[in-house]
Design an enzyme around this catalytic site. Structure first.
Site, PDB file in Angstrom:
ATOM      1  N   CYS A   1       0.617  -1.645  -0.241  1.00  0.00           N
ATOM      2  CA  CYS A   1      -0.033  -0.127  -0.020  1.00  0.00           C
ATOM      3  C   CYS A   1       0.809   1.041   0.045  1.00  0.00           C
ATOM      4  O   CYS A   1       1.449   1.293   0.746  1.00  0.00           O
ATOM      5  CB  CYS A   1      -0.775  -0.039   1.016  1.00  0.00           C
ATOM      6  SG  CYS A   1      -1.947   1.191   1.548  1.00  0.00           S
TER       7      CYS A   1
ATOM      8  N   GLU B   1      -3.954  -7.368  -0.649  1.00  0.00           N
ATOM      9  CA  GLU B   1      -2.969  -7.239  -1.209  1.00  0.00           C
ATOM     10  C   GLU B   1      -3.714  -8.196  -3.277  1.00  0.00           C
ATOM     11  O   GLU B   1      -4.461  -8.707  -2.851  1.00  0.00           O
ATOM     12  CB  GLU B   1      -1.699  -7.565  -1.431  1.00  0.00           C
ATOM     13  CG  GLU B   1      -1.285  -7.922  -3.130  1.00  0.00           C
ATOM     14  CD  GLU B   1      -1.355  -9.062  -4.207  1.00  0.00           C
ATOM     15  OE1 GLU B   1      -0.785  -9.105  -4.628  1.00  0.00           O
ATOM     16  OE2 GLU B   1      -1.990 -10.231  -3.734  1.00  0.00           O
ATOM     17  N   HIS B   2      -3.650  -7.924  -4.615  1.00  0.00           N
ATOM     18  CA  HIS B   2      -4.521  -7.960  -5.600  1.00  0.00           C
ATOM     19  C   HIS B   2      -3.949  -7.598  -6.619  1.00  0.00           C
ATOM     20  O   HIS B   2      -2.956  -7.165  -6.896  1.00  0.00           O
ATOM     21  CB  HIS B   2      -5.723  -7.363  -5.661  1.00  0.00           C
ATOM     22  CG  HIS B   2      -5.170  -6.064  -5.853  1.00  0.00           C
ATOM     23  ND1 HIS B   2      -6.476  -5.566  -7.175  1.00  0.00           N
ATOM     24  CD2 HIS B   2      -5.438  -5.020  -4.783  1.00  0.00           C
ATOM     25  CE1 HIS B   2      -5.220  -4.068  -6.905  1.00  0.00           C
ATOM     26  NE2 HIS B   2      -5.106  -3.723  -5.425  1.00  0.00           N
ATOM     27  N   ASP B   3      -3.956  -9.265  -7.724  1.00  0.00           N
ATOM     28  CA  ASP B   3      -3.819  -8.778  -9.099  1.00  0.00           C
ATOM     29  C   ASP B   3      -4.159  -7.284  -9.558  1.00  0.00           C
ATOM     30  O   ASP B   3      -5.022  -6.699  -9.637  1.00  0.00           O
ATOM     31  CB  ASP B   3      -4.490 -10.213  -9.048  1.00  0.00           C
ATOM     32  CG  ASP B   3      -3.536 -11.340  -8.663  1.00  0.00           C
ATOM     33  OD1 ASP B   3      -2.872 -11.105  -8.121  1.00  0.00           O
ATOM     34  OD2 ASP B   3      -3.778 -12.364  -9.427  1.00  0.00           O
TER      35      ASP B   3
ATOM     36  N   SER C   1      -2.677  -4.355 -10.321  1.00  0.00           N
ATOM     37  CA  SER C   1      -1.986  -3.402  -9.193  1.00  0.00           C
ATOM     38  C   SER C   1      -2.078  -2.838 -10.144  1.00  0.00           C
ATOM     39  O   SER C   1      -1.548  -2.885 -11.362  1.00  0.00           O
ATOM     40  CB  SER C   1      -0.859  -4.069  -7.735  1.00  0.00           C
ATOM     41  OG  SER C   1      -0.399  -2.343  -7.911  1.00  0.00           O
TER      42      SER C   1
ATOM     43  N   GLU D   1      -8.644   1.621  -5.291  1.00  0.00           N
ATOM     44  CA  GLU D   1      -7.459   2.263  -5.480  1.00  0.00           C
ATOM     45  C   GLU D   1      -7.619   3.567  -6.135  1.00  0.00           C
ATOM     46  O   GLU D   1      -7.272   4.106  -5.224  1.00  0.00           O
ATOM     47  CB  GLU D   1      -7.132   0.448  -4.896  1.00  0.00           C
ATOM     48  CG  GLU D   1      -5.626   2.136  -5.739  1.00  0.00           C
ATOM     49  CD  GLU D   1      -4.292   0.349  -5.668  1.00  0.00           C
ATOM     50  OE1 GLU D   1      -3.235   1.026  -6.580  1.00  0.00           O
ATOM     51  OE2 GLU D   1      -4.661  -0.853  -6.321  1.00  0.00           O
TER      52      GLU D   1
END
Length: 435
Positions: free
Chosen positions: A60, A142-144, A146, A227
């Site tokens: 982040c 967390e994520h793909d 980004s 985000e």
């Protein structure tokens, strides 16, 4: 609204300087601010200090920036949720209501990793986040796809894990390329609207859908949309009191790139924290919806199914209860900008330093079944990959922690299936390469 004479002076300085301007003029001369924080930005935002090799940083950019400025523990460890909740409005001008879901999910991830509560002894709803790095646990917070990080199973032909935690300039630039923005020194002022950000979002999904190991790519639109709302809130074009210029927010690309790449507040470029009257939960969700519904001029190839849908559920609380199966975290010293924000080198020199670091930290850990010779053959012969996938069959269904209906037993089974499929494909690659 019109900029103050101070901002006009900064604009002139940006146009004539060969490097970023000093912080001094901006933090000592600006108009009266609004929300109870210090009028002196040097006091309000603290001083930048790059993380050391034993400090903790995570995926982040917002939390990393707060740590780099000392608004939360500089070492990024043992972070009290109350201090985090207070630091975001102080640093970014975001209202507390906008980070409630994120706070909850950070606590859930902390408990996934520890296998026990992260709550404080006071039992008052507060918690201690062990460190920032654990937020890199794949497919949780967390994520793909980004905007600025690699995916956990990127470069999948090699069968290893990738740095999904720290800033990667190549990933960031792949999004900026969509809107034709190239970093310069000094940075040129440019903005992006809802349509352009939707095009960036779709391009990132397309690229990562092609790069990741089959069965591992996970389309996670809700956190991406939050985000996006946060990026707009942190970087919308504003006057010196933090109020939005015009009626529709435009994201300043120079501020966004500086913030993400330096993990520092872009005060040197005329930025101030947003007004909490503007940057709240409603702002984030409204921007997310507007980006999602903005018509794009063209679509990239290989988009995952449903990528162009105009409605998605908002970011939700991660499921609690039985801890998720944890996956190995990428291990490396924390990312630090190639130069400190107060003394930027030339853009070319900085890019070279970043590229050298990314080459080092992105080295994959190869399974025992895949030698370096096999890995190089796969790189040289992409047809081996396709042939191995054909022999292994279709990838298993994707898993998604944000699907509230899924139970942890099913989740564990899906992750195990993805791992088994990866092992099978690697075995096929190994067999084909040895022929």
């Amino acid at each position: 609204m019109h900029l103050t004479s101070t901002l006009f002076a900064i604009t002139a300085l940006l146009q004539s300087s060969s490097a970023y301007p000093s912080n001094f003029d901006w933090v000592t001369e600006h108009i009266k601010r609004y929300d109870g924080f210090s009028d002196n930005l040097a006091v309000r935002l603290g001083s930048y200090q790059a993380p050391g090799p034993n400090d903790s940083r995570g995926p982040c950019p917002g939390l990393n920036t707060l740590a780099n400025h000392g608004l939360i523990n500089r070492d990024g460890k043992n972070l009290n949720s109350t201090e985090i909740k207070l630091a975001f409005p102080r640093g970014f001008g975001i209202a507390e209501d906008a980070i409630e879901v994120a706070l909850h999910n950070w606590e859930v991830v902390c408990e996934y990793i520890k296998g026990t509560t992260c709550g404080t002894a006071a039992n008052d709803g507060t918690f201690i986040l062990t460190n920032l790095t654990i937020l890199g646990e794949p497919h949780a917070f967390e994520h793909d796809h980004s905007y600025s990080r690699q995916d956990y199973r990127q470069n999948w032909a090699h069968g290893g894990i990738t740095d999904n935690i720290y800033f990667n300039s190549s990933e960031m630039q792949s999004g900026l390329d969509v809107v034709g923005y190239t970093p310069s020194n000094p940075p040129k002022v440019a903005t992006a609207n809802f349509q352009q950000f939707n095009e960036i979002r779709l391009q990132r999904e397309s690229i990562q859908n092609q790069r990741d190991f089959p069965g591992w790519f996970q389309q996670n639109v809700p956190p991406t949309l939050f985000e996006t709302g946060f990026i707009f809130g942190a970087t919308f074009d504003r006057d010196s009191s933090g109020k939005m210029k015009g009626s529709t927010p435009l994201a300043r690309l120079d501020w966004w790139n500086f913030w993400f790449s330096e993990e520092s507040f872009p005060t040197q470029l005329g930025w101030v924290p947003a007004s909490t009257e503007v940057f709240n939960s409603h702002f984030c969700t409204s921007v997310s919806s507007a980006v999602l519904n903005a018509a794009v001029t063209s679509l990239p190839k290989s988009l995952p199914a449903g990528a162009t849908a105009t409605t998605f559920p908002p970011p939700a609380n991660l499921p609690e209860g039985d801890p998720s199966p944890t996956l190995a975290l990428f291990q490396s010293a924390p990312y630090a900008a190639a130069t400190s924000p107060a003394a930027i080198k030339s853009a070319a020199a900085k890019r070279a330093l970043l590229a050298a670091r990314e080459d080092q930290v992105s080295t994959l850990t190869l399974p025992a079944s895949v030698s370096s010779i096999v890995a190089s053959e796969v790189t040289a012969k992409p047809s081996l990959i396709l042939a191995a996938i054909q022999l292994a069959g279709a990838a298993p269904p994707k898993f998604n922690l944000y699907q509230q209906s899924i139970d942890t037993v099913t989740l564990k089974a899906q992750i195990a299936a993805a791992q088994s499929y990866q092992d099978l494909v690697i075995a096929k690659i190994t067999s084909l390469a040895s022929v």
